[in-house]
Write an enzyme that holds these catalytic residues in place. Structure first.
Site, mmCIF file in Angstrom:
data_model
loop_
_atom_site.group_PDB
_atom_site.id
_atom_site.type_symbol
_atom_site.label_atom_id
_atom_site.label_comp_id
_atom_site.label_asym_id
_atom_site.label_seq_id
_atom_site.Cartn_x
_atom_site.Cartn_y
_atom_site.Cartn_z
ATOM 1 N N GLY A 1 73.327 110.586 109.678
ATOM 2 C CA GLY A 1 72.303 109.626 110.055
ATOM 3 C C GLY A 1 72.557 109.104 111.456
ATOM 4 O O GLY A 1 72.431 109.835 112.422
ATOM 5 N N PHE A 2 72.897 107.821 111.536
ATOM 6 C CA PHE A 2 73.169 107.142 112.798
ATOM 7 C C PHE A 2 71.975 107.227 113.743
ATOM 8 O O PHE A 2 72.101 107.597 114.904
ATOM 9 C CB PHE A 2 74.449 107.684 113.453
ATOM 10 C CG PHE A 2 75.674 107.426 112.631
ATOM 11 C CD1 PHE A 2 76.339 106.212 112.731
ATOM 12 C CD2 PHE A 2 76.127 108.381 111.733
ATOM 13 C CE1 PHE A 2 77.455 105.962 111.943
ATOM 14 C CE2 PHE A 2 77.236 108.134 110.944
ATOM 15 C CZ PHE A 2 77.907 106.922 111.052
ATOM 16 N N HIS A 3 70.802 106.895 113.195
ATOM 17 C CA HIS A 3 69.597 106.845 113.991
ATOM 18 C C HIS A 3 68.549 105.993 113.272
ATOM 19 O O HIS A 3 68.738 105.601 112.127
ATOM 20 C CB HIS A 3 69.045 108.248 114.269
ATOM 21 C CG HIS A 3 68.609 108.991 113.050
ATOM 22 N ND1 HIS A 3 69.484 109.703 112.254
ATOM 23 C CD2 HIS A 3 67.391 109.142 112.481
ATOM 24 C CE1 HIS A 3 68.820 110.255 111.259
ATOM 25 N NE2 HIS A 3 67.538 109.921 111.360
ATOM 26 N N ALA A 4 67.481 105.726 113.969
ATOM 27 C CA ALA A 4 66.300 105.073 113.394
ATOM 28 C C ALA A 4 65.112 105.982 113.679
ATOM 29 O O ALA A 4 65.111 106.746 114.643
ATOM 30 C CB ALA A 4 66.077 103.699 114.018
ATOM 31 N N HIS B 1 69.757 103.681 110.100
ATOM 32 C CA HIS B 1 70.345 104.111 108.836
ATOM 33 C C HIS B 1 71.486 105.100 109.044
ATOM 34 O O HIS B 1 71.488 105.897 109.978
ATOM 35 C CB HIS B 1 69.293 104.666 107.868
ATOM 36 C CG HIS B 1 68.462 105.778 108.409
ATOM 37 N ND1 HIS B 1 67.397 105.587 109.256
ATOM 38 C CD2 HIS B 1 68.549 107.106 108.204
ATOM 39 C CE1 HIS B 1 66.848 106.745 109.554
ATOM 40 N NE2 HIS B 1 67.532 107.687 108.930
#
Length: 141
Positions: free
Chosen positions: A57-60, A105
């Site tokens: 993840g580590f993004h929006a 997230h």
């Protein structure tokens, strides 16, 4: 929209209860656009065969909504709206985690048998992914 909430959650997310139907033949859970999924579904993908020590993840998503359902195993989903951060342990096919657009997230602690199904309201485009937490915080100001 016919969705039933399991509990109050972080602003920008909802834990949805997914109703099971069944009899002596077995069980079924249906995911239906604009009924128990609060958007028109345009894409479905699975995350599986993951390394438990490698978070994802580590993004929006700039313009996409998601519903995450752990259909096997377990995973911890960390959501952040810029002011609040909350971890949602997913380990039941009876719940779906709605993630609004512009919610950061991350997914951690995948079990070896985890299969995470994700439904979205848009097809994938690279431009819809906001990468980098500092970039995210700047954009939501």
């Amino acid at each position: 929209m016919g969705k039933e909430l399991m509990e109050t959650t972080l602003r920008g997310s909802e834990l949805l209860k997914l109703e099971e139907f069944g009899d002596e033949r077995g069980s079924l859970i249906a995911l239906e656009a604009l009924k128990n999924v609060p958007f028109d579904i345009k894409r479905v993908f699975y995350i599986y065969n993951t390394n438990p020590d490698s978070p994802r993840g580590f993004h929006a998503m700039i313009d996409s909504y998601q519903v995450m359902v752990c259909v096997n195993g377990s995973v911890d989903v960390v959501l952040d709206n810029g002011t609040e951060r909350q971890t949602f342990p997913l380990s039941s096919i009876h719940q779906g985690l709605f993630v609004d657009k512009m919610i950061w997230h991350e997914m951690h602690n995948f079990s070896e048998d985890c299969i995470l199904m994700v439904l979205t309201n848009n097809p994938y485009t690279e431009e819809d992914n906001l990468i980098g937490y500092e970039n995210y915080l700047e954009m939501i100001k």
